[in-house]
Design a protein around this motif. Structure first.
Motif, PDB file in Angstrom:
ATOM      1  N   MET A 167       0.841  -1.184   0.000  1.00  0.00           N
ATOM      2  CA  MET A 167       0.000   0.000   0.000  1.00  0.00           C
ATOM      3  C   MET A 167       0.886   1.248   0.000  1.00  0.00           C
ATOM      4  SD  MET A 167      -3.251  -0.691  -0.048  1.00  0.00           S
ATOM      5  CE  MET A 167      -4.161   0.638   0.742  1.00  0.00           C
ATOM      6  N   PRO A 168       0.450   2.328  -0.691  1.00  0.00           N
ATOM      7  CA  PRO A 168      -0.855   2.525  -1.339  1.00  0.00           C
ATOM      8  C   PRO A 168      -0.883   2.166  -2.814  1.00  0.00           C
ATOM      9  CG  PRO A 168       0.308   4.608  -1.251  1.00  0.00           C
ATOM     10  CD  PRO A 168       1.236   3.586  -0.634  1.00  0.00           C
ATOM     11  N   LEU A 169       0.070   1.379  -3.297  1.00  0.00           N
ATOM     12  CA  LEU A 169       0.102   0.976  -4.696  1.00  0.00           C
ATOM     13  C   LEU A 169      -1.019  -0.014  -4.996  1.00  0.00           C
ATOM     14  CD1 LEU A 169       3.951   0.463  -4.988  1.00  0.00           C
ATOM     15  CD2 LEU A 169       2.633   2.399  -5.870  1.00  0.00           C
ATOM     16  N   ASP A 170      -1.330  -0.174  -6.288  1.00  0.00           N
ATOM     17  CA  ASP A 170      -2.407  -1.093  -6.684  1.00  0.00           C
ATOM     18  C   ASP A 170      -2.091  -2.528  -6.276  1.00  0.00           C
ATOM     19  OD1 ASP A 170      -3.815   1.004  -7.850  1.00  0.00           O
ATOM     20  OD2 ASP A 170      -2.774   0.772  -9.761  1.00  0.00           O
ATOM     21  N   VAL A 200       8.400  -1.533   0.445  1.00  0.00           N
ATOM     22  CA  VAL A 200       8.536  -0.994  -0.919  1.00  0.00           C
ATOM     23  C   VAL A 200       9.051   0.443  -0.873  1.00  0.00           C
ATOM     24  CG1 VAL A 200       7.268  -0.327  -2.999  1.00  0.00           C
ATOM     25  CG2 VAL A 200       6.771  -2.513  -1.882  1.00  0.00           C
ATOM     26  N   ALA A 201       8.529   1.229   0.066  1.00  0.00           N
ATOM     27  CA  ALA A 201       8.963   2.616   0.188  1.00  0.00           C
ATOM     28  C   ALA A 201      10.448   2.697   0.522  1.00  0.00           C
ATOM     29  CB  ALA A 201       8.133   3.321   1.260  1.00  0.00           C
ATOM     30  N   ALA A 202      10.875   1.899   1.497  1.00  0.00           N
ATOM     31  CA  ALA A 202      12.291   1.901   1.882  1.00  0.00           C
ATOM     32  C   ALA A 202      13.174   1.434   0.724  1.00  0.00           C
ATOM     33  CB  ALA A 202      12.491   0.999   3.097  1.00  0.00           C
ATOM     34  N   ALA A 203      12.725   0.405   0.011  1.00  0.00           N
ATOM     35  CA  ALA A 203      13.498  -0.113  -1.122  1.00  0.00           C
ATOM     36  C   ALA A 203      13.622   0.936  -2.224  1.00  0.00           C
ATOM     37  CB  ALA A 203      12.841  -1.379  -1.668  1.00  0.00           C
ATOM     38  N   THR A 204      12.558   1.702  -2.441  1.00  0.00           N
ATOM     39  CA  THR A 204      12.592   2.756  -3.464  1.00  0.00           C
ATOM     40  C   THR A 204      13.638   3.810  -3.119  1.00  0.00           C
ATOM     41  OG1 THR A 204      10.254   2.431  -3.983  1.00  0.00           O
ATOM     42  CG2 THR A 204      11.230   4.538  -4.613  1.00  0.00           C
ATOM     43  N   PHE A 224      13.869  12.725  -6.746  1.00  0.00           N
ATOM     44  CA  PHE A 224      12.543  12.281  -7.175  1.00  0.00           C
ATOM     45  C   PHE A 224      12.213  10.922  -6.548  1.00  0.00           C
ATOM     46  CE2 PHE A 224       9.525  10.952 -10.653  1.00  0.00           C
ATOM     47  CZ  PHE A 224       8.591  11.945 -10.391  1.00  0.00           C
ATOM     48  N   ALA A 225      13.186  10.015  -6.538  1.00  0.00           N
ATOM     49  CA  ALA A 225      12.979   8.685  -5.946  1.00  0.00           C
ATOM     50  C   ALA A 225      12.706   8.794  -4.450  1.00  0.00           C
ATOM     51  CB  ALA A 225      14.188   7.803  -6.202  1.00  0.00           C
ATOM     52  N   LEU A 226      13.424   9.686  -3.776  1.00  0.00           N
ATOM     53  CA  LEU A 226      13.217   9.860  -2.343  1.00  0.00           C
ATOM     54  C   LEU A 226      11.847  10.464  -2.049  1.00  0.00           C
ATOM     55  CD1 LEU A 226      16.767  11.126  -1.274  1.00  0.00           C
ATOM     56  CD2 LEU A 226      15.737   8.883  -0.811  1.00  0.00           C
ATOM     57  N   VAL A 231       6.263   9.566   0.048  1.00  0.00           N
ATOM     58  CA  VAL A 231       4.817   9.485  -0.187  1.00  0.00           C
ATOM     59  C   VAL A 231       4.302   8.066   0.044  1.00  0.00           C
ATOM     60  CG1 VAL A 231       3.012   9.661  -1.949  1.00  0.00           C
ATOM     61  CG2 VAL A 231       4.737  11.456  -1.752  1.00  0.00           C
ATOM     62  N   LEU A 232       5.057   7.071  -0.432  1.00  0.00           N
ATOM     63  CA  LEU A 232       4.654   5.677  -0.223  1.00  0.00           C
ATOM     64  C   LEU A 232       4.673   5.319   1.267  1.00  0.00           C
ATOM     65  CD1 LEU A 232       6.486   3.772  -3.112  1.00  0.00           C
ATOM     66  CD2 LEU A 232       4.090   4.430  -2.976  1.00  0.00           C
ATOM     67  N   TRP A 233       5.678   5.797   1.980  1.00  0.00           N
ATOM     68  CA  TRP A 233       5.774   5.496   3.420  1.00  0.00           C
ATOM     69  C   TRP A 233       4.565   6.086   4.161  1.00  0.00           C
ATOM     70  CZ3 TRP A 233       9.380   2.580   6.084  1.00  0.00           C
ATOM     71  CH2 TRP A 233       9.296   2.638   7.474  1.00  0.00           C
ATOM     72  N   ILE A 234       4.196   7.312   3.806  1.00  0.00           N
ATOM     73  CA  ILE A 234       3.046   7.949   4.449  1.00  0.00           C
ATOM     74  C   ILE A 234       1.769   7.167   4.152  1.00  0.00           C
ATOM     75  CG2 ILE A 234       1.587  10.018   4.451  1.00  0.00           C
ATOM     76  CD1 ILE A 234       4.149  11.648   3.936  1.00  0.00           C
TER      77      ILE A 234
END
Length: 396
Positions: A167-170, A200-204, A224-226, A231-234
């Motif tokens: 989450m929050p990805l599909d 996933v957020a940490a890996a990104t 941009f990646a950070l 955003v993914l972590w939130i």
């Protein structure tokens, strides 16, 4: 849950409607446009060295437009499949880090959740394959080949990244649907998908830093990646929190949460209503008609701003809110029925009505305490009241 969820106002410009769905461009999209145009210009220079600088940036901006269109079609896939399952769609918003389809309610079953979630990546995958096919048949080193590459790259990136199981990805929503189907508990599923989303957020973020360290990407690209990682972590953290709250829904009971209020007839002076309230140890006042039907509930906020000298001359009706279906609860409601009522209409206090008679009131703060007792304790709110605590809550 299938009940309607409240609309979230997002800043942006409405650029039109597609199949009746409003399409909104977020101001943050302008940041995306600048970043991608600058980053991708190096790729264009390497592939099409014959182009002047102005054309390089124009072709690079074309990548932004292609990316925006890819994200829009991705979100449109979600929207159309949602409508197929009778889930309303409020809007599609295109933002700096992707897009968002706002729906009026959540999926009723794990199957619907999974199909709606995977519809977007499926659309992106098909468009990516079309781009690959076009790239194969176009002459290399031409603008046509560059456009085909953009279509292929945009959609494959969107499809693959969104399919990641967090989450929050599909892919995270699809994982939540799978865990929901296996465990039979969507709240546990939200927590599982949230924790994988954090991975996933940490890996990104780590991947962006590593690629920059080895000189594979530019500094702007790693920033941009950070940003994506944050955003993914939130989003993942929010999923965990929602799951934790949802796991406590079963503890909600209107009967257990109910507090007493004293009934007074319409026209009773406010001072007299407050005297009766304190006399019986109630926490509020409800105005009833001659047949005992509840009409309105006293507003503590309105009482507090009423000068004490005027209270003997002001009818209690003047500081009351009308009792309607929107701000009342049924005595027998529990769990998600209570949450659904709060989502339909949020207020500080709800009247409890059963059989046409007033039973008591429920405070939003008490509901919040059941859902998150640690935060309630930190804020000093507790349902276990001493007389001094209760006096603080009463209108003065």
């Amino acid at each position: 849950m299938s009940e309607e969820t409240p609309s979230i106002k997002r800043p942006g410009w409405r650029i039109g409607r597609v199949f009746g769905v409003p399409v909104i461009i977020s101001p943050t999209w302008l940041i995306l446009a600048v970043l991608v145009t600058v980053i991708y210009s190096d790729v264009v220079r390497a592939v099409l060295p014959q182009l002047a600088d102005a054309l390089v940036y124009l072709v690079s901006f074309g990548f932004v437009v292609t990316l925006c269109g890819s994200v829009f079609l991705h979100e449109l896939g979600h929207a159309l499949v949602s409508r197929h399952y009778r889930i309303g769609v409020r809007s599609i918003t295109l933002e700096m880090l992707g897009g968002h389809t706002e729906m009026t309610s959540e999926a009723k079953t794990p199957k619907v959740e999974a199909v709606v979630a995977l519809a977007g990546p499926a659309v992106s995958a098909v468009l990516g394959m079309i781009g690959v096919a076009a790239l194969i048949i176009t002459p290399p080193g031409t603008l046509a080949a560059q456009f085909a590459f953009q279509v292929a790259a945009c959609n494959i990136i969107v499809a693959v990244y969104n399919a990641l199981p967090g989450m929050p990805l599909d892919g995270g929503r699809a994982l939540r649907a799978l865990v929901w189907a296996i465990k039979g508990d969507k709240h546990v599923a939200s927590q599982v998908a949230g924790w994988t989303g954090r991975v996933v957020a940490a890996a990104t973020g780590i991947a962006g830093v590593v690629l920059y360290y080895f000189g594979i990407v530019t500094f702007i690209a790693v920033v941009f990646a950070l940003m994506i990682a944050v955003v993914l972590w939130i989003g993942a953290t929010r999923s965990i929190q929602i799951g934790q709250l949802g796991a406590r829904f079963h503890l909600l009971s209107v009967r257990d949460l109910m507090r007493p209020a004293v009934e007074v007839p319409s026209g009773t002076p406010l001072a007299e209503a407050l005297r009766r309230m304190r006399e019986v140890g109630a926490v509020s006042v409800v105005v009833v008609d001659s047949a005992g039907k509840p009409l309105s509930l006293m507003s503590g906020e309105a009482v507090r701003v009423m000068p004490e000298a005027r209270r003997p001359w002001v009818p209690v009706d003047d500081v009351c809110r009308q009792i309607t279906d929107r701000n009342s609860l049924d005595l027998e409601w529990r769990g998600e029925e209570v949450i659904a009522a709060m989502r339909r209409h949020h207020t500080s206090e709800y009247a409890v009505v059963f059989g046409g008679r007033f039973q008591g009131l429920v405070r939003s703060a008490d509901i919040a305490e059941v859902l998150d007792p640690r935060q309630a304790a930190a804020s000093g709110h507790t349902m276990t009241r001493t007389p001094a605590d209760r006096q603080k809550d009463e209108p003065t």
